[in-house]
Every structure is written in structure tokens, then in C-alpha cells.
Design a protein around this motif. Structure first.
Motif, short mmCIF file in Angstrom:
data_model
loop_
_atom_site.label_atom_id
_atom_site.label_comp_id
_atom_site.label_asym_id
_atom_site.label_seq_id
_atom_site.Cartn_x
_atom_site.Cartn_y
_atom_site.Cartn_z
N CYS A 180 -9.91 38.69 -90.54
CA CYS A 180 -10.24 40.00 -89.95
C CYS A 180 -11.38 39.85 -88.95
CB CYS A 180 -10.58 41.01 -91.03
SG CYS A 180 -11.02 42.65 -90.35
N ARG A 183 -13.10 44.32 -87.00
CA ARG A 183 -13.35 45.23 -88.12
C ARG A 183 -12.67 46.58 -87.97
NH1 ARG A 183 -19.80 44.55 -89.51
NH2 ARG A 183 -19.89 42.28 -89.41
N CYS A 190 -8.81 43.30 -93.73
CA CYS A 190 -9.97 44.02 -93.17
C CYS A 190 -10.62 44.93 -94.20
CB CYS A 190 -9.56 44.80 -91.93
SG CYS A 190 -9.27 43.73 -90.49
#
Length: 301
Positions: A180, A183, A190
Motif C-alpha cells: 500500500c 494511503r 491499505c
């Protein structure tokens, strides 16, 4: 030519006869896992393909004696040990040992098996790994919180308790960072990164507060051990002794009027005076040791 042929033939025959049965393999595996002997575990799997397959694996055996065993049984044995038998758990996993994947992650991570956790991260479904990472971050956050509380209470070596889980936390952290990078996404990975960020923030806040509390406590301890601090404690004791004596005097006055006194009040006040006077003597001796001078009664006025 014959002098080297015969040893080869003989050696082949000995190897064939020395081939161990499945029952013997399972017995060696069992003892290897229980006693933490990595070599025995490796020997139990030597030359086998898919040892945990039900149709042709180890546990049917010739006699059926070990039919109740399973790969999950041996993984549990490796995970519940303290410290975790990480090398053995890894060999079991690499040999095809299975367990419900979520439980596998949970047990490997919370038992402190970093090699096994990394193997699972590398081989298992990414979304499931992300869920396991989220759960571990919560678990790790609680452990850090306990260490901080212990540290605030002055327990020596409290931070050493995290050594077991630090490598696992780092592996999960690396996983969520790689999976991830953005963000703003809402993938499972995530969400796991968000859980990591929250845990890291909470830990940082708690650690900073603990650092201030510890510094404050150290300053207080330093003051109490100084001549000024010791003198202040003696003065406080003198005040407490005066209060206890006042309670005794009051009971005596009550006795003159009513003919009776509350003996429990007298007893508690008397015991407190005795204890306080002992503390006072110790502090006065400590003050003389530090300063070389006697305590001046007038300093409390």
C-alpha cells in the motif's frame, strides 16, 4: 577393479535395508518436535514428497499407530513452546503442514516465530495476510502498552519483552508498506497499513508521555535523595507525629470527661508514632552520611 566394486554394492545394500518405515519417521518427527531437535525433524522428511498428503503420507503408516497425528498437531507443538520452535515450524510448513490459515498466522505471530511468519507472508493470500497484519498490530500495541506501564513502574529490562515480537512487527510493516504505497486506496492491504499507522501513533504518544513521567519521577527521586529532600521528609514526619500525638491528647481529654477512651484510636496513633520515629532516625542517619552534619530541628520552622 573388483576391490572398489564390492564396497559400492555392499553400501547400496546397507542403504536399502536402512530405509526407515513411516511409523519410524513419525516417531522421529514426534521426538524431534517435542525435544526441539531440528535434525531429527529433517531426517523424518528426508526423501519424501508431500509427506502430509492423506493418501500416501506419513500418518496412515504400516501399523496405524500414529493415525491420530496430523500436521496441525505438530505445528501446535512447535508454536506453543517457549521460546517458539521457529526453525522446526518452518520445516513443517515447507514440508506441507497445514492449519486453518488465519489460525496459522495468529499462532505463528503471537508465539514469536519470525521465520515462519515471513514464510507465510511470502506464500499466502495477500488479503488474508493483510487481515493477519491488522490483528497482529493490535496485539503488538497491547504488548507495547504493557511494557510502557512496566517501565513507568521502574521494572528493569521491561523493554526486553518485545524482543520476541519486534522482527514480526517489522515483517508485517514491510508488507503493508510495499502493498500500500498510496494511503488513499481502500484495499485490504491499505486498511492494514492504516492499522499500523494508528498503532505506531498510539505507541509514540504513550511512549512520549511515559518518557515525561519517568523523567519527572527520576527528578523527584533525585530530590528526595538530596540533603534538601531528606530534610523536607524529616519535617513532614515531624508534622505527622504531631498530628498523631494530638489525637492521643484529645482521647485523654475525652476520657477525663466521659471516663472512657477509644482504644483503637490510641492504638493506631501510637503505632503510627513508632513507625514514623523509626523512619525519622533512618533519614537523620542518611542526612549525616551525605552532609557530615546533624539535622537542625529549627530548619522545619
Amino acid at each position: 577393479m573388483k576391490h572398489w566394486i564390492f564396497p559400492l554394492v555392499l553400501g547400496f545394500a546397507l542403504t536399502s535395508h536402512a530405509e526407515i518405515t513411516n511409523d519410524q519417521r513419525v516417531e522421529k518427527l514426534q521426538k524431534g518436535v517435542e525435544q526441539g531437535n531440528v535434525e531429527w525433524v529433517r531426517e523424518a522428511f528426508a526423501g519424501l514428497k508431500d509427506p502430509f498428503k492423506k493418501a500416501r503420507g506419513l500418518f496412515g503408516g504400516e501399523s496405524g499407530v500414529f493415525a491420530e497425528y496430523s500436521s496441525e498437531y505438530f505445528l501446535d507443538k512447535a508454536f506453543i513452546a517457549h521460546p517458539c520452535k521457529d526453525e522446526i515450524a518452518l520445516i513443517l510448513l515447507q514440508s506441507g503442514a497445514v492449519m486453518q490459515t488465519y489460525e496459522l498466522f495468529k499462532k505463528a505471530s503471537e508465539s514469536g516465530c519470525p521465520k515462519s511468519v515471513q514464510y507465510l507472508i511470502d506464500t499466502k493470500d495477500s488479503a488474508l495476510t493483510a487481515q493477519s497484519a491488522m490483528d497482529f498490530f493490535k496485539f503488538y500495541g497491547k504488548k507495547v502498552g504493557q511494557v510502557i506501564r512496566d517501565k513507568e513502574q521502574g521494572l528493569v529490562g521491561a523493554e526486553d519483552a518485545l524482543d520476541t515480537w519486534d522482527p514480526i512487527q517489522m515483517s508485517f510493516e514491510k508488507f503493508v508498506m510495499e502493498k500500500c504505497p498510496d494511503r488513499t486506496k481502500t484495499s485490504k492491504e491499505c486498511l492494514a497499513r492504516a492499522a499500523f499507522d494508528e498503532t505506531a501513533s498510539n505507541v509514540s504518544t504513550r511512549a512520549e508521555a511515559a518518557k515525561k513521567n519517568i523523567a519527572k519521577q527520576e527528578a523527584e527521586d533525585k530530590y528526595l535523595g538530596s540533603p534538601e529532600g531528606i530534610a523536607a521528609q524529616i519535617c513532614e514526619i515531624d508534622e505527622s507525629i504531631a498530628e498523631a500525638k494530638a489525637k492521643i491528647d484529645r482521647q485523654r481529654k475525652i476520657g477525663k470527661v466521659s471516663g472512657t477512651v477509644d482504644m483503637s484510636v490510641l492504638n493506631l496513633a501510637g503505632a503510627r508514632i513508632v513507625d514514623l520515629e523509626e523512619q525519622r532516625k533512618e533519614l537523620i542517619a542518611e542526612l549525616r552520611k551525605i552532609t557530615g552534619k546533624a539535622f537542625k530541628e529549627a530548619s522545619c520552622k
